[in-house]
Design an enzyme around this catalytic site. Structure first.
Site, PDB file in Angstrom:
ATOM      1  N   THR A 193       0.703  -0.966  -0.149  1.00 36.36           N
ATOM      2  CA  THR A 193      -0.415   0.003   0.116  1.00 36.36           C
ATOM      3  C   THR A 193       0.749   1.386  -0.756  1.00 36.36           C
ATOM      4  O   THR A 193       1.858   1.405   0.395  1.00 36.36           O
ATOM      5  CB  THR A 193      -0.793   0.036   1.008  1.00 36.36           C
ATOM      6  OG1 THR A 193      -2.011   0.586   1.100  1.00 36.36           O
ATOM      7  CG2 THR A 193       0.356   0.453   2.371  1.00 36.36           C
ATOM      8  N   ARG A 194       0.045   2.575  -0.261  1.00 37.10           N
ATOM      9  CA  ARG A 194       0.879   3.759  -0.953  1.00 37.10           C
ATOM     10  C   ARG A 194       0.064   4.589   0.003  1.00 37.10           C
ATOM     11  O   ARG A 194      -0.077   5.431  -0.071  1.00 37.10           O
ATOM     12  CB  ARG A 194       1.153   3.762  -1.789  1.00 37.10           C
ATOM     13  CG  ARG A 194       0.412   3.662  -3.149  1.00 37.10           C
ATOM     14  CD  ARG A 194       0.712   4.363  -4.028  1.00 37.10           C
ATOM     15  NE  ARG A 194       0.001   5.468  -4.188  1.00 37.10           N
ATOM     16  CZ  ARG A 194      -0.574   6.047  -5.251  1.00 37.10           C
ATOM     17  NH1 ARG A 194      -1.510   5.473  -5.939  1.00 37.10           N
ATOM     18  NH2 ARG A 194      -1.356   7.041  -5.654  1.00 37.10           N
ATOM     19  N   HIS A 198      -8.210   2.357   6.180  1.00 34.87           N
ATOM     20  CA  HIS A 198      -9.081   2.843   6.759  1.00 34.87           C
ATOM     21  C   HIS A 198      -9.915   1.110   6.864  1.00 34.87           C
ATOM     22  O   HIS A 198      -9.389   0.164   6.709  1.00 34.87           O
ATOM     23  CB  HIS A 198     -10.222   3.877   5.830  1.00 34.87           C
ATOM     24  CG  HIS A 198      -9.102   5.321   5.195  1.00 34.87           C
ATOM     25  ND1 HIS A 198      -9.249   5.656   6.417  1.00 34.87           N
ATOM     26  CD2 HIS A 198      -8.849   5.628   4.211  1.00 34.87           C
ATOM     27  CE1 HIS A 198      -8.647   6.783   6.347  1.00 34.87           C
ATOM     28  NE2 HIS A 198      -8.506   6.788   4.392  1.00 34.87           N
ATOM     29  N   HIS A 201      -9.629  -1.450   3.903  1.00 37.12           N
ATOM     30  CA  HIS A 201      -8.532  -2.438   4.159  1.00 37.12           C
ATOM     31  C   HIS A 201      -8.363  -3.330   5.096  1.00 37.12           C
ATOM     32  O   HIS A 201      -7.987  -4.349   4.880  1.00 37.12           O
ATOM     33  CB  HIS A 201      -7.465  -1.212   3.639  1.00 37.12           C
ATOM     34  CG  HIS A 201      -7.310  -0.020   2.895  1.00 37.12           C
ATOM     35  ND1 HIS A 201      -8.246   1.512   3.479  1.00 37.12           N
ATOM     36  CD2 HIS A 201      -7.358   0.560   1.322  1.00 37.12           C
ATOM     37  CE1 HIS A 201      -8.138   2.039   2.249  1.00 37.12           C
ATOM     38  NE2 HIS A 201      -8.121   0.931   0.779  1.00 37.12           N
ATOM     39  N   GLY A 286      -5.105  -5.381  -6.532  1.00 38.43           N
ATOM     40  CA  GLY A 286      -6.564  -5.575  -5.882  1.00 38.43           C
ATOM     41  C   GLY A 286      -6.861  -4.561  -7.683  1.00 38.43           C
ATOM     42  O   GLY A 286      -5.958  -4.841  -8.873  1.00 38.43           O
ATOM     43  N   ARG A 287      -7.584  -3.991  -7.724  1.00 41.18           N
ATOM     44  CA  ARG A 287      -8.211  -3.577  -9.378  1.00 41.18           C
ATOM     45  C   ARG A 287      -7.685  -2.161  -9.452  1.00 41.18           C
ATOM     46  O   ARG A 287      -7.211  -0.893  -9.007  1.00 41.18           O
ATOM     47  CB  ARG A 287      -9.963  -2.813  -8.724  1.00 41.18           C
ATOM     48  CG  ARG A 287     -10.442  -2.260 -10.033  1.00 41.18           C
ATOM     49  CD  ARG A 287     -11.599  -1.503  -9.731  1.00 41.18           C
ATOM     50  NE  ARG A 287     -12.802  -1.085 -10.888  1.00 41.18           N
ATOM     51  CZ  ARG A 287     -12.075  -0.414 -11.421  1.00 41.18           C
ATOM     52  NH1 ARG A 287     -11.529   0.533 -10.686  1.00 41.18           N
ATOM     53  NH2 ARG A 287     -13.192   0.214 -12.226  1.00 41.18           N
ATOM     54  N   ASP A 288      -6.819  -1.963 -10.851  1.00 33.73           N
ATOM     55  CA  ASP A 288      -5.694  -1.082 -10.819  1.00 33.73           C
ATOM     56  C   ASP A 288      -4.509  -0.852  -9.750  1.00 33.73           C
ATOM     57  O   ASP A 288      -4.789   0.439  -9.491  1.00 33.73           O
ATOM     58  CB  ASP A 288      -6.386   0.129 -10.886  1.00 33.73           C
ATOM     59  CG  ASP A 288      -5.669   1.470 -11.416  1.00 33.73           C
ATOM     60  OD1 ASP A 288      -5.038   1.421 -12.429  1.00 33.73           O
ATOM     61  OD2 ASP A 288      -6.252   2.681 -10.825  1.00 33.73           O
ATOM     62  N   HIS A 289      -3.863  -2.262  -9.836  1.00 35.10           N
ATOM     63  CA  HIS A 289      -3.066  -2.410  -8.687  1.00 35.10           C
ATOM     64  C   HIS A 289      -1.575  -1.538  -8.973  1.00 35.10           C
ATOM     65  O   HIS A 289      -1.222  -1.438 -10.255  1.00 35.10           O
ATOM     66  CB  HIS A 289      -2.259  -2.996  -8.847  1.00 35.10           C
ATOM     67  CG  HIS A 289      -0.882  -3.669  -8.067  1.00 35.10           C
ATOM     68  ND1 HIS A 289      -1.424  -4.106  -6.605  1.00 35.10           N
ATOM     69  CD2 HIS A 289       0.072  -3.375  -8.021  1.00 35.10           C
ATOM     70  CE1 HIS A 289      -0.383  -3.839  -6.286  1.00 35.10           C
ATOM     71  NE2 HIS A 289       0.389  -3.880  -6.740  1.00 35.10           N
ATOM     72  N   ARG A 432      14.802  41.554  -3.727  1.00 40.15           N
ATOM     73  CA  ARG A 432      16.436  42.056  -4.961  1.00 40.15           C
ATOM     74  C   ARG A 432      17.281  42.495  -3.799  1.00 40.15           C
ATOM     75  O   ARG A 432      18.211  42.512  -4.089  1.00 40.15           O
ATOM     76  CB  ARG A 432      15.664  43.171  -5.568  1.00 40.15           C
ATOM     77  CG  ARG A 432      15.568  42.671  -6.669  1.00 40.15           C
ATOM     78  CD  ARG A 432      15.204  43.008  -7.745  1.00 40.15           C
ATOM     79  NE  ARG A 432      14.845  41.916  -8.709  1.00 40.15           N
ATOM     80  CZ  ARG A 432      15.352  41.459  -9.881  1.00 40.15           C
ATOM     81  NH1 ARG A 432      17.299  41.550 -10.105  1.00 40.15           N
ATOM     82  NH2 ARG A 432      15.395  40.677 -10.850  1.00 40.15           N
ATOM     83  N   ARG A 446      15.936  37.357 -13.973  1.00 41.83           N
ATOM     84  CA  ARG A 446      14.389  36.992 -13.087  1.00 41.83           C
ATOM     85  C   ARG A 446      14.260  35.242 -12.651  1.00 41.83           C
ATOM     86  O   ARG A 446      13.072  35.509 -11.918  1.00 41.83           O
ATOM     87  CB  ARG A 446      13.893  37.762 -14.098  1.00 41.83           C
ATOM     88  CG  ARG A 446      13.516  39.239 -14.782  1.00 41.83           C
ATOM     89  CD  ARG A 446      12.902  39.308 -16.221  1.00 41.83           C
ATOM     90  NE  ARG A 446      13.012  40.887 -16.318  1.00 41.83           N
ATOM     91  CZ  ARG A 446      12.904  41.659 -16.075  1.00 41.83           C
ATOM     92  NH1 ARG A 446      11.959  41.899 -15.422  1.00 41.83           N
ATOM     93  NH2 ARG A 446      12.883  42.736 -17.075  1.00 41.83           N
ATOM     94  N   ILE A 472       7.501  41.658  -9.594  1.00 40.27           N
ATOM     95  CA  ILE A 472       6.939  41.662 -11.386  1.00 40.27           C
ATOM     96  C   ILE A 472       6.072  40.342 -11.904  1.00 40.27           C
ATOM     97  O   ILE A 472       5.089  39.797 -12.746  1.00 40.27           O
ATOM     98  CB  ILE A 472       7.737  42.825 -12.293  1.00 40.27           C
ATOM     99  CG1 ILE A 472       8.227  43.780 -11.991  1.00 40.27           C
ATOM    100  CG2 ILE A 472       6.712  42.565 -13.884  1.00 40.27           C
ATOM    101  CD1 ILE A 472       9.150  44.570 -12.549  1.00 40.27           C
ATOM    102  N   ALA A 473       7.074  39.556 -11.963  1.00 41.83           N
ATOM    103  CA  ALA A 473       7.030  38.046 -11.500  1.00 41.83           C
ATOM    104  C   ALA A 473       6.501  37.550 -13.360  1.00 41.83           C
ATOM    105  O   ALA A 473       5.610  37.477 -14.331  1.00 41.83           O
ATOM    106  CB  ALA A 473       5.948  37.386 -11.814  1.00 41.83           C
TER     107      ALA A 473
END
Ligand code: PPS
Length: 567
Positions: A193-194, A198, A201, A286-289, A432, A446, A472-473
């Site tokens: 897991t990443r 909950h 799981h 799982g689904r979409d591992h 600056r 800049r 100003i960016a």
């Protein structure tokens, strides 16, 4: 399938040899490893990537890319390559030993370079990740972060990368094998897991272990995951809270310092091989591992069950059995979790998606107990406080003399009057003087100036403060880069102070426009240097029809509407 828990080969030499080698390696050409290479090296050295003995040679690489096989025919789906810059590659001859150092300069290993080549990255992307599309995080990494040249060769391990966090939770494959042996665990289901765990799981992992009549290893990745994921410190605190919810001595947790590639099907096979090396017998897919999300056309990179299919095809070679992940949903009437396909007819299903969970955390809304454990929610709330408590950056952009500094000052005072968060003003002129005194007004300078402002603002935002920037960016790409840096930690509100160049010149408060017209100031924005109008700023302010107080108030209203401050 029961496990063989005999130790697997590591690439480390003995302590005494390592001490000697370290001294000798001091004289070798060094390569400073990137964070991803450090993760890869750790798993190479400790046997997590067994049967690899080092970074892939060109022949192994070609086989892995084209057929998921090493030159000797063994299954291996992921190119584990040592990418370096062309400049570094020029210093290295094939046959030479090099020292591999971590980011503090500590020598972790030496490598005998047997191969040096320029890979076809487009081909690698197509074959390994299924598309040469930079919306895929690993393809983006391949093209925009990885060096142009690959070095391959066997590695001699000197020492493990140093970790200061959760040391007792990190195990090498052999340490886990010894642990399973000691406890007499013969069947072990690994859960990769990443994400925070909950209740759903917890239910599914518990069921998976019960079905396989096995013990459970929660094996989260703490190396590198998908950009934008919850940081691993928070996740590990969450996992520790969930661990108490399993029946005693059925389950353990260990942290895996893997750098994920989000390669879906190939990644699932890779994850399976890694778990086999760690002594596991079963693996939940799982689904979409390990899915990378959407491609640049807004479609999923992989089909939802591609990973399960590929895993099934190679299961016997991988050496672990796949347990398919069941999507668990909460059934209100029964007050318990069911696999989605076993819900009693007519009953009410409750579910909260990842996006909805993030919204609730952001807005400080209720997260019900049926969804997660209170300890987990508390941890998540600590890291993701509601928006009204998070840091943010207000980034003014506009011509010189447009009124940026004046409005920024008024805004700062209003925010300080409200209190609650520290406020820092990074005004163009002040920056600056203090941060960028050596810089001029070329595009390069800049950009550097704005990147510095962005860096400071991102640190302020990360630490819960308010940064108000008023440069100003002039360049849109630089503004976008700064936005990305800051949005990793909090909101970024771009405010275009849209005073026209004619009006700025008419006001000419500092007399600079006159000098610019006379050619006495070169590269003057709007006169002799470009300004990219912001296309989609969060707010555009017309100063020609509103006074300063009103302009600052418009920003306050915007911040309120975004939930960043409370009325
Ligand atoms: S940038 O482009 O964002 O890095 O510029 P910034 O750091 O905001 O600095 C702009 C202020 O420097 C003065 N100045 C110039 N501006 C634009 N072009 C040139 N060539 C130039 N030379 C000096 C000018 O006073 C700007 O101040 P503000 O507050 O914007 O009027």
């Amino acid at each position: 399938m029961a496990n063989n828990l005999a130790p697997i080969p590591e690439l480390y030499v003995s302590y005494e040899s390592a001490q000697k080698l370290k001294v000798e390696a001091g004289n070798l050409t060094s390569h400073d490893l990137t964070p991803r290479q450090i993760c890869d090296l750790e798993l190479l050295m400790n046997g997590g990537f067994n049967p690899l003995k080092g970074f892939l040679s060109e022949e192994d690489y070609n086989g892995v890319v084209d057929n998921m096989r090493l030159a000797d025919g063994k299954l291996w789906p992921m190119p584990i390559t040592l990418d370096v810059s062309e400049k570094m590659a020029e210093k290295i001859e094939v046959g030479q030993d090099i020292a591999l150092r971590d980011q503090e300069g500590v020598i972790l290993a030496t490598m005998t370079v047997t191969d040096k080549w320029v890979p076809n990255k487009d081909h690698e992307a197509e074959m390994v990740f299924g598309a040469n599309d930079s919306a895929h995080p690993a393809v983006n990494y391949l093209h925009n972060t990885a060096g142009k040249v690959y070095l391959g060769g066997p590695v001699t391990g000197i020492q493990q990368p140093v970790h200061y966090d959760f040391r007792s939770r990190r195990d090498t494959p052999n340490e886990l094998r010894a642990y399973f042996r000691k406890l007499g665990w013969r069947k072990i289901v690994a859960f990769q897991t990443r994400n925070p765990l909950h209740r759903a799981h917890q239910e599914l992992t518990f069921r998976a272990a019960r079905e396989a009549q096995a013990n459970l290893l929660i094996h989260p990745v703490v190396g590198m995951t998908k950009p934008g994921d919850v940081d691993h410190f928070t996740r590990v605190r969450c996992y520790e809270a969930v661990l108490d919810k399993y029946p005693q001595s059925t389950t353990t947790m260990s942290l895996l310092n893997l750098a994920m590639r989000m390669a879906g099907p190939r990644e699932a096979v890779w994850h399976g091989l890694i778990r086999a090396n760690h002594g596991c017998t079963h693996f939940i897919v799982g689904r979409d591992h390990a899915g990378p999300g959407k491609n640049s056309a807004g479609k999923d990179f992989y089909g939802p069950y591609d990973a399960q299919e590929l895993f099934t095809k190679y299961q016997s070679e991988i050496g672990v059995e796949m347990v398919d992940f069941k999507h668990m949903v909460y059934v209100q009437e029964k007050a318990q979790y069911f696999p989605a396909n076993e819900v009693p007819e007519g009953d009410t299903i409750l579910d909260i998606s990842g996006t909805e969970l993030r919204r609730r955390l952001r807005e400080g809304l209720d997260i019900p107990e049926w969804f997660s454990f209170p300890e987990v929610v508390t941890e998540l709330r600590r890291t993701s406080p509601p928006r009204s408590k998070q840091g943010f950056t207000v980034f003014f952009t506009g011509f010189s003399g447009s009124g940026k500094s004046t409005i920024a000052n008024a805004l700062m005072v209003k925010l300080m009057e409200m209190g609650g968060r520290p406020v820092t003003l990074l005004d163009g002129d002040i920056v600056r003087k203090n941060l960028s005194s050596e810089l001029g007004f070329s595009k390069e300078h800049r950009d550097l100036n704005i990147r510095r402002i962005g860096y400071v603002a991102s640190e302020i935002t990360k630490n819960g403060g308010i940064a108000i920037c008023a440069p100003i960016a002039p360049y849109a790409t630089t503004r976008r880069a700064v936005r990305e840096d800051i949005e990793a930690f909090g909101a970024f509100i771009e405010v275009h102070v849209a005073t026209s160049i004619e009006e700025c010149e008419r006001r000419d408060r500092k007399g600079l426009y006159k000098l610019a017209r006379e050619g006495k100031i070169k590269e003057f924005t709007g006169i002799s240097d470009p300004y990219d109008m912001p296309e989609h700023p969060e707010l555009r302010i017309e100063t020609e029809t509103a006074d300063v107080d009103n302009c600052a108030h418009q920003v306050i209203l915007k911040l309120e509407s975004m939930g960043l401050i409370k009325a």
